[in-house]
Design an enzyme around this catalytic site. Structure first.
Site, mmCIF file in Angstrom:
data_model
loop_
_atom_site.group_PDB
_atom_site.id
_atom_site.type_symbol
_atom_site.label_atom_id
_atom_site.label_comp_id
_atom_site.label_asym_id
_atom_site.label_seq_id
_atom_site.Cartn_x
_atom_site.Cartn_y
_atom_site.Cartn_z
ATOM 1 N N HIS A 177 0.958 -0.885 -0.190
ATOM 2 C CA HIS A 177 0.168 -0.357 -0.133
ATOM 3 C C HIS A 177 0.709 1.164 -0.177
ATOM 4 O O HIS A 177 1.395 1.707 0.567
ATOM 5 C CB HIS A 177 -0.953 0.044 0.971
ATOM 6 C CG HIS A 177 -1.813 -1.254 1.142
ATOM 7 N ND1 HIS A 177 -1.926 -2.151 2.148
ATOM 8 C CD2 HIS A 177 -3.063 -1.743 0.477
ATOM 9 C CE1 HIS A 177 -3.012 -2.909 2.150
ATOM 10 N NE2 HIS A 177 -3.354 -2.785 0.965
ATOM 11 N N GLU B 53 1.731 3.980 3.035
ATOM 12 C CA GLU B 53 2.514 3.050 4.610
ATOM 13 C C GLU B 53 3.659 2.986 4.303
ATOM 14 O O GLU B 53 4.343 2.861 3.847
ATOM 15 C CB GLU B 53 1.926 1.659 4.917
ATOM 16 C CG GLU B 53 0.101 1.374 4.432
ATOM 17 C CD GLU B 53 -0.167 0.039 4.466
ATOM 18 O OE1 GLU B 53 -1.573 -0.140 4.227
ATOM 19 O OE2 GLU B 53 0.349 -0.978 4.565
ATOM 20 N N HIS C 264 4.229 -3.551 7.152
ATOM 21 C CA HIS C 264 2.416 -2.850 6.909
ATOM 22 C C HIS C 264 2.316 -1.572 8.325
ATOM 23 O O HIS C 264 2.850 -1.430 9.400
ATOM 24 C CB HIS C 264 1.243 -3.348 6.803
ATOM 25 C CG HIS C 264 1.104 -4.345 5.188
ATOM 26 N ND1 HIS C 264 0.568 -3.709 3.881
ATOM 27 C CD2 HIS C 264 1.296 -5.154 4.584
ATOM 28 C CE1 HIS C 264 0.223 -4.538 3.076
ATOM 29 N NE2 HIS C 264 0.971 -5.199 3.327
ATOM 30 N N GLU D 209 1.698 -5.655 11.086
ATOM 31 C CA GLU D 209 1.303 -3.328 11.330
ATOM 32 C C GLU D 209 1.995 -3.419 11.804
ATOM 33 O O GLU D 209 1.924 -4.209 13.466
ATOM 34 C CB GLU D 209 -0.336 -4.167 11.181
ATOM 35 C CG GLU D 209 -1.055 -5.177 10.011
ATOM 36 C CD GLU D 209 -1.319 -4.314 9.066
ATOM 37 O OE1 GLU D 209 -1.309 -3.105 9.277
ATOM 38 O OE2 GLU D 209 -2.238 -4.627 7.638
#
EC number: 3.5.1.96
Length: 337
Positions: free
Chosen positions: A59, A62, A152, A216
């Site tokens: 993404h 990010e 991420h 994450e």
């Protein structure tokens, strides 16, 4: 510093380097493979048998993980980090990175495990390319250790800031030793998945036999605005992995690491889908039994039935047919190997 160490600069500028292969003074080889893709090969005498795939920028907005990989690669190119592992650095979605957007047309991380063949456009082509790059990197040598971290940051805040998703594949068991490695890297919680997925880490785990994780690491911010994202433990752990300095206990302990299992996925079936959660709700927010979570066509209703349930990745804006949230519950780790 070697020019190939500036992979992030090259990628953001859309430039292809004139020199595709460079060597550091200690004999480490840097090889440019494709846009946003660089392979590191240590001298044969130092190779410890680890193939490490580090990806970020799946993404494009990010940025903290992208900046982390940039620091690691620059350390290698300056001859400050001395790899004992083969490494593939991947910036997943260069065009979205240049635009500072999550994606251009569609979410790449919903296009793996063959899903790109059912789609078209830039991101579908890139997902296919990423699969090919990963498969070529890991190759056919099953005697080497394969590890993939897909880094991420989230589009929303989280009550547990740094957590991991551990993919599932038929016939494989989640590894306690790998969870200990994550715990030492600052990961606070791990979601143990129980079905296949269409993410990048699910592809490398299921199809290429790697230990693979989606990490994450906080909330998505623009380049240069990640001062509040503390990745020191992870960065130190990755440096140790790269140089072969990692120390793993013979009896892995998971003290302090929270484990969760997927209870249910909330699937958006139509444009009538309604998610009954505040727009700013944080990941890992607890939901009481009886709470009406979502509604859709044909009187479809999702009501929380589970005790100690929490929600992660709530997103009513996904395309129809995709996951709009996950209900998770605590797990005791009894199924770990």
């Amino acid at each position: 510093m070697l020019a190939l160490g500036k992979l992030l600069e090259l990628t953001l500028a859309g430039h292809e380097p004139s020199a595709k292969i460079q060597l550091t003074p200690d004999g480490t080889r840097l090889r440019w493979l494709d846009e946003g893709a660089l392979e590191i090969t240590p001298p044969a005498a130092r190779d410890n048998g680890l193939d490490l795939l580090l990806s970020a920028g799946i993404h494009g907005n990010e940025t903290a993980p992208i900046e982390l990989l940039d620091r690691l690669l620059r350390g290698i190119a300056r001859n400050e980090l001395h790899p004992a592992a083969r490494i593939l650095f991947l910036f997943g979605n260069p065009e979205a990175m240049r635009r500072g957007e999550r994606f251009v047309e569609q979410d790449i991380n919903r296009l793996f495990n063959g899903r790109h063949e059912q789609s078209s456009g830039f991101e579908a082509i890139r997902a296919c390319d990423l699969e090919h790059l990963a498969a070529t990197f890991f190759g056919k040598d099953t005697g080497r250790t394969r590890l993939h971290y897909d880094l991420h940051t989230a589009i929303r805040g989280s009550k547990i800031e740094q957590f991991a998703l551990y993919p599932w594949h038929e016939g494989r068991t989640h590894s306690r030793r790998e969870l200990q490695r994550l715990r030492a890297a600052g990961i606070e919680a791990v979601l143990l998945q129980n079905k296949g997925s269409i993410t990048f880490s699910s592809y490398t785990y299921g199809q290429l036999g790697a230990e693979a994780f989606t990490l994450e690491l906080g909330k998505a911010r623009a380049f240069g605005q990640n001062q509040l994202v503390n990745l020191d433990l992870l960065e130190n752990a990755l440096q140790a992995l790269i140089e072969g300095r990692e120390v793993i206990d013979d009896e892995p302990t998971l003290d302090g690491l929270q484990l969760f299992a997927v209870s249910r996925e909330i699937i958006k079936h139509s444009d009538s889908f309604q998610l009954h959660l505040p727009a700013d709700i944080e990941n890992f927010t607890e939901l009481e039994p009886g709470y009406l979570l979502a509604e859709d066509i044909a009187d479809t209703r999702w009501v929380v039935e589970e005790q100690n349930a929490r929600i992660i990745f709530p997103n009513p804006k996904v395309k129809n047919g995709l996951r709009a949230g996950i209900l998770i519950v605590p797990d005791d780790g009894a199924g770990l190997a």
